[in-house]
Each structure stands twice: as structure tokens, then as C-alpha cells.
Motif scaffolding. Structure first.
Motif, short mmCIF file in Angstrom:
data_model
loop_
_atom_site.label_atom_id
_atom_site.label_comp_id
_atom_site.label_asym_id
_atom_site.label_seq_id
_atom_site.Cartn_x
_atom_site.Cartn_y
_atom_site.Cartn_z
N UNK A 69 -13.55 8.55 12.95
CA UNK A 69 -14.28 8.93 11.73
C UNK A 69 -13.47 8.59 10.49
N UNK A 70 -12.17 8.82 10.52
CA UNK A 70 -11.33 8.49 9.36
C UNK A 70 -11.35 6.99 9.09
N UNK A 71 -11.25 6.19 10.13
CA UNK A 71 -11.24 4.74 9.94
C UNK A 71 -12.58 4.23 9.42
N UNK A 72 -13.67 4.79 9.94
CA UNK A 72 -15.00 4.38 9.46
C UNK A 72 -15.19 4.77 8.00
N UNK A 73 -14.76 5.98 7.64
CA UNK A 73 -14.89 6.44 6.25
C UNK A 73 -14.05 5.57 5.32
N UNK A 74 -12.80 5.34 5.69
CA UNK A 74 -11.93 4.53 4.86
C UNK A 74 -12.46 3.11 4.74
N UNK A 75 -12.92 2.53 5.85
CA UNK A 75 -13.46 1.17 5.82
C UNK A 75 -14.68 1.07 4.93
N UNK A 76 -15.55 2.09 4.98
CA UNK A 76 -16.75 2.06 4.15
C UNK A 76 -16.41 2.15 2.67
N UNK A 77 -15.47 3.02 2.31
CA UNK A 77 -15.08 3.15 0.90
C UNK A 77 -14.39 1.88 0.42
N UNK A 78 -13.50 1.34 1.24
CA UNK A 78 -12.82 0.09 0.87
C UNK A 78 -13.84 -1.03 0.70
N UNK A 79 -14.81 -1.11 1.59
CA UNK A 79 -15.85 -2.13 1.49
C UNK A 79 -16.60 -2.01 0.18
N UNK A 80 -17.04 -0.79 -0.16
CA UNK A 80 -17.80 -0.60 -1.39
C UNK A 80 -17.00 -0.96 -2.63
N UNK A 81 -15.75 -0.49 -2.70
CA UNK A 81 -14.92 -0.79 -3.87
C UNK A 81 -14.59 -2.28 -3.96
N UNK A 82 -14.35 -2.89 -2.82
CA UNK A 82 -14.04 -4.33 -2.82
C UNK A 82 -15.21 -5.14 -3.34
N UNK A 83 -16.42 -4.79 -2.91
CA UNK A 83 -17.61 -5.52 -3.38
C UNK A 83 -17.80 -5.33 -4.88
N UNK A 84 -17.77 -4.08 -5.34
CA UNK A 84 -18.04 -3.80 -6.75
C UNK A 84 -16.99 -4.46 -7.64
N UNK A 85 -15.72 -4.25 -7.32
CA UNK A 85 -14.65 -4.78 -8.17
C UNK A 85 -14.60 -6.30 -8.13
N UNK A 227 -13.75 -5.14 7.69
CA UNK A 227 -12.99 -5.56 8.87
C UNK A 227 -11.50 -5.61 8.61
N UNK A 228 -11.09 -6.03 7.41
CA UNK A 228 -9.67 -6.04 7.10
C UNK A 228 -9.11 -4.62 7.05
N UNK A 229 -9.88 -3.68 6.51
CA UNK A 229 -9.45 -2.30 6.48
C UNK A 229 -9.46 -1.69 7.88
#
Length: 293
Positions: A69-85, A227-229
Motif C-alpha cells: 500500500x505504501x509503494x502504491x500510494x507513493x507511486x501514485x503521488x509521484x506519478x501525479x506530481x511528475x506529470x503536472x510539473x 514505474x521508476x518510483x
């Protein structure tokens, strides 16, 4: 059809490359489906889902479900921030910016730094932050009961959504930026000019023209971010705090678990990555068809 003299040697080299690249993954997949008496090597001793059931029950004191769950949560947040930024940076760099070259090199510099050094640096920064916050709370504690209570309950600023998130963004953002720079470098501004001629506002132009055209690339940036996260170990190891992500738990289990359960865990993590990539390809294909239509 006749083949050239160099075809078969090159075909052999390519076959060996594919076996070297995917052979270990296939081996892990196969060994994870061994029977209850199975070991860590061939030959197989039966075929079953026994080790997946054991994985679901837990491996000793390690809570695999919580780490997942921690990895999925972190990956999802990283994905969203990476796309937006990445998209915002790509839009910004379409114009000549004062100091833009220096900003670009600073943004991608983390790619050439050893990952473990970045992790150590981030961990050290947050420990210094802990020291500064505790000193400030101690200074305020004599005058504020709230500050004293906060000091007593304060642990560390290191955590999943603080230091670990920052560490992962140093890895995913440069890739996102490079992709978006390449996309906007070949983007035809005539589409935007046509939208403005038809009376569209800048926001309408971005929403209805620019984003649909770059949609497949944005989806690709999101896939890279997740995937990188999801697979990252080195940048997380010194910056995660008191909890672990799934790759860190997997790394720790390699020295303690001596059953095919470790292969079952590796199979699960790989399947998650493949599902994300499959969904990404399907979404990019759908967006591409919609754009052509």
C-alpha cells in the motif's frame, strides 16, 4: 528468400541478448509456482499457488500488504506530481527564459549523481531539519504549552510523503522534463494560432487543443513516474524514515527468506509493473485514435 552472410550471427547475438534480458524474470515466474516442497533452484517440485498463499499470510514480521500500500500510494503521488510539473515546465520552456539554461541543467543534474549519495544527502537535510524544529520547539516550550506538547510527540520529518517523495522526484522529474521538452520541440504552434483566431481563450486552447495533442506523451510521462518510483531502492533507502516501501522489504527479505515465497513476491511486483505499462499503452492508443478522429 536468401539471407545475407551477417544475418545469422546478428540473429544469434539478438537471441542471446533477449535471453539475458528476460531469462531471469521468466525464471522467477516459473520458480514462484512451485509446490510446498519446492526450493530456490530447479528442478521444480510440483506446481501450485502455495507460496502466493504464504505471501498473503505474511513473511515473519514483515507486513507485505502494508508495504504494498505504501509503494502504491507513493507511486501514485509521484506519478501525479511528475506529470503536472513536467507539463508545466514544458509549457514554460517554450519561451526564452532568463536563466533557463542554468535551470534546466540544475533540474537534470540528479541523473548523473549516484543515487545513494542523493539519498544520503536528503536524509541528512531532514535530520538537520529535525534538529532545527526541536530547538525551536524547546525555545517556545517555556512560553507555550502547545509547543511543549508538540515537542514531546515529535518524531522526525523523514517519511513517505516528505523525504521519500522528494527523493523519488529527483529521479522521475528529469525524465519527465526531457520527454516534454522533446514533445514541445516538435509541437506545431499553428494549431494554437488557429484556436486563438477562432476566439478561444488561452485556457480553452490548452484544454481543447494542446492537451489532447500531447495526451499520449503525458500518459507516457505518468508511466515513467510510477514505474521508476515503484522499483526504486537506492534513493529511498536513506530517506524513508521508519517505514519501508515494497522494494526495500524485498531487498531485506533476500537475506532472510530461503523459500520460493521471495520469488512469489518478485512475481507480484513485476505483474503490477506490467499492468501499469499495459494500461498506459492502452490509454495512449485510445488517446491517439481520439486525436486522429
Amino acid at each position: 528468400m536468401s539471407r545475407s552472410a551477417g544475418f545469422w550471427p546478428l540473429a544469434l547475438v539478438f537471441t542471446l541478448f533477449v535471453v539475458f534480458l528476460y531469462g531471469p524474470m521468466v525464471t522467477i515466474f516459473v520458480l514462484s509456482f512451485q509446490g510446498p516442497e519446492g526450493g530456490l533452484t530447479f528442478p521444480l517440485r510440483g506446481v501450485s499457488l502455495h507460496w502466493f498463499r504464504q505471501l498473503a499470510e505474511g513473511l515473519g514480521t514483515v507486513d507485505i500488504a502494508a508495504a504494498l500500500r505504501r509503494s502504491l500510494l507513493l507511486g501514485a503521488v509521484v506519478m501525479g506530481l511528475t506529470v503536472v510539473l513536467s507539463v508545466l515546465a514544458g509549457l514554460a520552456f517554450r519561451k526564452k527564459l532568463r536563466g533557463g539554461d542554468a535551470l534546466f541543467y540544475v533540474s537534470v543534474a540528479s541523473l548523473i549523481m549516484p543515487s545513494i549519495i542523493i539519498s544520503l544527502g536528503i536524509g541528512l537535510q531532514f535530520r538537520l531539519l529535525d534538529g532545527g524544529l526541536k530547538w525551536l520547539l524547546e525555545a517556545l516550550g517555556a512560553h507555550s504549552p502547545y509547543a511543549q506538547t508538540t515537542l514531546e510527540n515529535y518524531g522526525t520529518a523523514l517519511g513517505l510523503m516528505t523525504s521519500a517523495l522528494g527523493a523519488h522526484l529527483t529521479w522521475t522529474l528529469p525524465f519527465g522534463l526531457l520527454i516534454m521538452f522533446a514533445v514541445f520541440n516538435r509541437f506545431n504552434p499553428a494549431y494554437e494560432e488557429a484556436a486563438r483566431d477562432l476566439g478561444a481563450t488561452p485556457w480553452q486552447t490548452l484544454r481543447h487543443v494542446v492537451l489532447p495533442l500531447i495526451g499520449p506523451s503525458v500518459v507516457g510521462v505518468g508511466m515513467f513516474g510510477f514505474t521508476l518510483s515503484w522499483d526504486e531502492i537506492a534513493r529511498t533507502s536513506q530517506a524513508i524514515g521508519d517505514v519501508n516501501t515494497l522494494p526495500l522489504e524485498l531487498q531485506g527479505l533476500t537475506s532472510t527468506v530461503t523459500t520460493p515465497a521471495i520469488y512469489a513476491l518478485g512475481t507480484v511486483t513485476t505483474v503490477v509493473s506490467l499492468l501499469v505499462m499495459g494500461l498506459t499503452v492502452a490509454l495512449a492508443w485510445w488517446l491517439g485514435r481520439r486525436r486522429k478522429a
